[in-house]
Scaffold this active site. Structure first.
Site, PDB file in Angstrom:
ATOM      1  N   ASP A 114      -1.376  -0.817   6.049  1.00 22.94           N
ATOM      2  CA  ASP A 114      -2.032   0.158   7.300  1.00 22.94           C
ATOM      3  C   ASP A 114      -3.552  -0.191   7.695  1.00 22.94           C
ATOM      4  OD1 ASP A 114      -1.695   2.058   5.624  1.00 22.94           O
ATOM      5  OD2 ASP A 114      -2.883   2.887   6.872  1.00 22.94           O
TER       6      ASP A 114
ATOM      7  N   ASP B   9       0.893  -1.817  -0.049  1.00 19.77           N
ATOM      8  CA  ASP B   9       0.304   0.040  -0.196  1.00 19.77           C
ATOM      9  C   ASP B   9       0.726   1.145   0.087  1.00 19.77           C
ATOM     10  OD1 ASP B   9      -2.706   1.656   1.232  1.00 19.77           O
ATOM     11  OD2 ASP B   9      -1.650   1.761   1.848  1.00 19.77           O
TER      12      ASP B   9
ATOM     13  N   ASP C  42      -0.503   5.014   0.879  1.00 21.11           N
ATOM     14  CA  ASP C  42       0.003   6.394   2.304  1.00 21.11           C
ATOM     15  C   ASP C  42      -0.483   5.234   2.916  1.00 21.11           C
ATOM     16  OD1 ASP C  42      -0.583   8.584   0.319  1.00 21.11           O
ATOM     17  OD2 ASP C  42      -2.438   7.652  -0.447  1.00 21.11           O
TER      18      ASP C  42
END
Length: 225
Positions: free
Chosen positions: A174, A11, A13
């Site tokens: 995240d 990922d 961001d």
């Protein structure tokens, strides 16, 4: 499941880059242009993760105190895209250990891809701005394929394109969207505790491992290789 990993999908961001300061600035510029109340950076940290359109929908709902119509959102999106393009790399930063860990993974021969819900037009410039674009053979934005995370399509696309077995690809992110996408694709996942996950403990989503720092990814992998 991680002892045969040959490739990692990251990922962006909240995983590689803390981009919320610039997203918040662009969101507030959009709200200001629409004569709506501003939001806080803390608000934006709870809104990101599902793509730009959902971020803007959440911001407008917050500002108006009610659900927004599709036409209002259609009007706001070009404003947001223009403002974010201007703010893309003003205040964003790499998380600690990202460059060193990516260098080590490259040295190990691990193939790497980006799988983000951020629009593709913003993803590549951000990677280039931090000088890490060369690590990634494939970059998939939220609009690169027909569906984005938590749908497994971006991950199954990598499996097919790179001819990998499901035990050879790892998803690192995240957000629960990352973990759900990995589970749906039948691959392993590592969850990072420091990013954006709507205030929820990433461990509740059931990743194969929970990492407190980006460097922990390497520690987990080298322990099994």
């Amino acid at each position: 499941m991680v002892n045969r990993i040959r490739a990692i999908a990251f990922d962006l961001d909240g995983t590689l880059v803390d981009s919320v300061p610039d997203l918040a600035a662009a969101t507030n510029d959009t709200l200001r242009e629409l004569n709506l109340p501003q939001c806080t950076e803390a608000d934006v940290r709870t809104w990101v993760g599902n793509g730009a359109r959902v971020l803007m929908a959440r911001a407008l709902t917050h500002a108006l105190g009610r659900d927004v119509t599709g036409s209002m959102l259609d009007d706001a999106m070009p404003l947001f895209m223009r403002h974010y393009e201007r703010h893309l790399e003003c205040h964003s930063r790499l998380y600690d250990g990202v460059i060193e860990t990516l260098n080590e993974l490259s040295a190990m021969g691990i193939r790497m891809a980006i799988v983000t819900n951020k629009p593709h037009r913003f993803t590549l410039p951000l990677l280039r701005a931090f000088g890490i674009d060369g690590h990634f053979e494939l970059v998939l934005g939220g609009d690169s394929l027909e569906r984005m995370k938590p749908d497994p399509l971006p991950l199954t696309h990598i499996l097919d394109s790179w001819q990998l077995g499901r035990d050879e690809l790892l998803m690192v992110g995240d957000s629960r969207n990352d973990i759900l996408a990995a589970k749906a694709a039948g691959i392993a996942s590592f969850g990072l505790t420091y990013g954006y996950n709507y205030g929820e403990d990433i461990g509740l989503s059931g990743p194969n491992a929970v990492c407190n720092t980006f460097a922990d990814i390497l520690t987990r992998l080298t322990a099994t290789h």
